[in-house]
Design an enzyme around this catalytic site. Structure first.
Site, mmCIF file in Angstrom:
data_model
loop_
_atom_site.group_PDB
_atom_site.id
_atom_site.type_symbol
_atom_site.label_atom_id
_atom_site.label_comp_id
_atom_site.label_asym_id
_atom_site.label_seq_id
_atom_site.Cartn_x
_atom_site.Cartn_y
_atom_site.Cartn_z
ATOM 1 N N LYS A 116 0.828 -1.212 0.000
ATOM 2 C CA LYS A 116 0.000 0.000 0.000
ATOM 3 C C LYS A 116 0.860 1.259 0.000
ATOM 4 O O LYS A 116 0.462 2.278 -0.559
ATOM 5 C CB LYS A 116 -0.994 -0.009 1.163
ATOM 6 C CG LYS A 116 -2.046 -1.102 0.997
ATOM 7 C CD LYS A 116 -3.384 -0.805 1.637
ATOM 8 C CE LYS A 116 -4.407 -1.853 1.192
ATOM 9 N NZ LYS A 116 -5.673 -1.796 1.875
ATOM 10 N N LYS A 199 -3.967 -10.884 -6.678
ATOM 11 C CA LYS A 199 -5.255 -11.103 -6.001
ATOM 12 C C LYS A 199 -6.311 -10.143 -6.550
ATOM 13 O O LYS A 199 -5.990 -9.032 -6.967
ATOM 14 C CB LYS A 199 -5.073 -10.972 -4.479
ATOM 15 C CG LYS A 199 -5.580 -9.705 -3.877
ATOM 16 C CD LYS A 199 -5.653 -9.687 -2.364
ATOM 17 C CE LYS A 199 -6.153 -8.289 -2.004
ATOM 18 N NZ LYS A 199 -6.639 -8.034 -0.701
ATOM 19 N N LYS A 202 -10.566 -4.726 -4.886
ATOM 20 C CA LYS A 202 -11.550 -3.717 -5.267
ATOM 21 C C LYS A 202 -10.869 -2.415 -5.665
ATOM 22 O O LYS A 202 -11.476 -1.566 -6.292
ATOM 23 C CB LYS A 202 -12.528 -3.491 -4.128
ATOM 24 C CG LYS A 202 -11.884 -3.044 -2.830
ATOM 25 C CD LYS A 202 -12.943 -2.986 -1.742
ATOM 26 C CE LYS A 202 -12.325 -3.184 -0.382
ATOM 27 N NZ LYS A 202 -13.206 -3.718 0.597
HETATM 28 P P1 ATP Z 1 -8.095 -3.984 -1.014
HETATM 29 O O1 ATP Z 1 -8.246 -5.093 -2.011
HETATM 30 O O2 ATP Z 1 -8.637 -2.687 -1.475
HETATM 31 O O3 ATP Z 1 -6.749 -3.905 -0.409
HETATM 32 P P2 ATP Z 1 -9.442 -5.757 0.678
HETATM 33 O O4 ATP Z 1 -10.607 -6.168 -0.146
HETATM 34 O O5 ATP Z 1 -8.301 -6.669 0.801
HETATM 35 O O6 ATP Z 1 -9.027 -4.339 0.186
HETATM 36 P P3 ATP Z 1 -11.118 -5.753 3.021
HETATM 37 O O7 ATP Z 1 -12.332 -5.199 2.407
HETATM 38 O O8 ATP Z 1 -10.942 -5.275 4.392
HETATM 39 O O9 ATP Z 1 -9.835 -5.410 2.178
HETATM 40 O O10 ATP Z 1 -11.159 -7.339 3.000
HETATM 41 C C1 ATP Z 1 -12.192 -8.030 3.629
HETATM 42 C C2 ATP Z 1 -11.948 -9.502 3.624
HETATM 43 O O11 ATP Z 1 -11.884 -10.002 2.286
HETATM 44 C C3 ATP Z 1 -10.632 -9.921 4.269
HETATM 45 O O12 ATP Z 1 -10.882 -11.042 5.097
HETATM 46 C C4 ATP Z 1 -9.746 -10.320 3.142
HETATM 47 O O13 ATP Z 1 -8.806 -11.288 3.496
HETATM 48 C C5 ATP Z 1 -10.752 -10.858 2.151
HETATM 49 N N1 ATP Z 1 -10.279 -10.760 0.773
HETATM 50 C C6 ATP Z 1 -9.907 -9.630 0.125
HETATM 51 N N2 ATP Z 1 -9.556 -9.910 -1.144
HETATM 52 C C7 ATP Z 1 -9.699 -11.252 -1.306
HETATM 53 C C8 ATP Z 1 -9.490 -12.144 -2.404
HETATM 54 N N3 ATP Z 1 -9.075 -11.722 -3.577
HETATM 55 N N4 ATP Z 1 -9.747 -13.466 -2.219
HETATM 56 C C9 ATP Z 1 -10.189 -13.919 -1.019
HETATM 57 N N5 ATP Z 1 -10.397 -13.125 0.053
HETATM 58 C C10 ATP Z 1 -10.165 -11.810 -0.075
#
Ligand code: ATP
Ligand code: LTN
Length: 335
Positions: A116, A199, A202
């Site tokens: 980040k 990965k 969003k």
């Molecule tokens: P960003 O992708 O913007 O960094 P994020 O989606 O990782 O944000 P959160 O919204 O806080 O951040 O994530 C919520 C949950 O979703 C967490 O438990 C995270 O581990 C899970 N998660 C995020 N992306 C994935 C993915 N691609 N596959 C599986 N689990 C995910």
């Protein structure tokens, strides 16, 4: 543990933009399945969200929408505590105390901090570095035994455990040392549809890389059709087929079918048929969730009530832990 003898479970999602099917498969889906087995506490992590720049109006809207989405996905506010992180001041208060046992070296080594910082080079702030300490506070305040998250949060959970053990050793037993609950197989890390080596996120600049929980049917099907697949044309789950394997992970998560059943279903068919089927399965599964979320978003009074009751219930538990912590570190509390 509570009176009924159930263990506590905590998790949270940031209201930092559209929630993706990666968030759903990696985390929210498990929030729903675990709610009968554990005493579940789920938060909208708005304090975490501001570690990268947010538009204030969008943050407010996303907070309400995420609360609605939790409920629309099947999280029952009568069974679980649902609240907004900033409504419970104990999260910030415990973070301050835990900061005094967290080392800058271990925080600056976190992969997410490095990623980040690189991505938001114009805004590398102390909050971004302290993110895992706030996350540890979230979990430890509720004495959570289990924390369902996607694989990307494993390192933060490890740090949470380290901080809990460090505090317990220094001040005597205070915190439950939590375990992670990470989906088995590829569901723990849903990959980008545009680049299956990264990965699904969003915050990806390319909207074709992810499917959000509010994408409409045509968009979902179009994104699936465009998804990057591998050479060959066989629908098979394999290490050398990251694109197809990712689509299989998505398909199985939304249909409940196994990998083997999926491979059999598409034996002799090409990628085209399979991608269309994935798109349709995702769209079919999301349609009722989207309708319920839209209905809930119109009922702000109800959502406000859930948040208010959630914050009160969460505060009661959190204050108990915080007051124990304050006593242990030597804060005078009137004797
Ligand atoms: P960003 O992708 O913007 O960094 P994020 O989606 O990782 O944000 P959160 O919204 O806080 O951040 O994530 C919520 C949950 O979703 C967490 O438990 C995270 O581990 C899970 N998660 C995020 N992306 C994935 C993915 N691609 N596959 C599986 N689990 C995910
Ligand atoms: N950092 C998490 C969201 C989060 C969280 C938590 C998850 C904030 N606090 C406590 C589990 C427990 C993420 O997924 N990005």
């Amino acid at each position: 543990m509570t009176e009924e003898g159930k263990k506590k479970l905590f998790s949270a999602v940031q209201p930092s933009g559209a929630v993706t099917i990666g968030n759903y498969i990696g985390a929210i889906k498990n929030f729903v399945t675990l709610q009968d087995e554990y005493d579940c506490i789920y938060a909208v992590a708005d304090l975490h969200a501001i570690t990268v720049r947010q538009d204030p109006a969008a943050l407010r809207r996303n907070t309400l929408e995420l609360m609605a989405l939790f409920i629309a996905c099947g999280i029952d506010p009568n069974k679980c505590i649902l609240f907004v992180q900033s409504h419970v001041p104990a999260h910030c208060e415990l973070t301050w105390v835990l900061n005094t046992i967290a080392y800058p070296g271990e925080l600056s080594r976190m992969t997410q901090f490095k990623d980040k910082s690189a991505k938001h080079a114009e805004n590398v702030n102390m909050g971004l570095m302290d993110y895992p300490v706030l996350m540890a506070s979230d979990i430890l305040l509720y004495q959570a035994a289990l924390v369902p998250v996607g694989a990307d949060q494993k390192q933060h959970l490890e740090l949470t455990r380290d901080l809990a053990i460090r505090f317990n050793n220094r001040y005597s037993g205070t915190f439950t040392v939590p375990e992670g609950y990470i989906p088995k197989g590829n569901g723990a890390r849903i990959m980008s549809l545009a680049d299956p080596s990264r990965k699904m996120s969003k915050s990806d600049d390319n909207p074709n890389a992810f499917i959000t929980m509010s994408d409409d049917r045509d968009t979902i099907i179009r994104k699936c059709k465009r998804a990057v697949t591998d050479s060959g044309n066989e629908v098979r789950f394999a290490e050398d087929k990251p694109g197809v394997s990712n689509l299989i992970a998505i398909y199985t998560a939304f249909t409940g079918k196994t990998i083997e059943e999926t491979e059999r279903e598409f034996a002799g068919k090409g990628y085209g048929d399979f991608k269309l089927a994935v798109g349709e399965a995702v769209a079919d599964a999301l349609a009722p969730v989207q309708a319920e979320k839209a209905r809930l978003c119109k009922d702000k009074g109800y959502l406000n009530q859930v948040m208010k009751e959630g914050a009160e219930a969460a505060s009661r538990i959190a204050r108990k832990t915080l007051s124990k912590v304050y006593r242990k570190v030597g804060f005078y509390q009137g004797e």
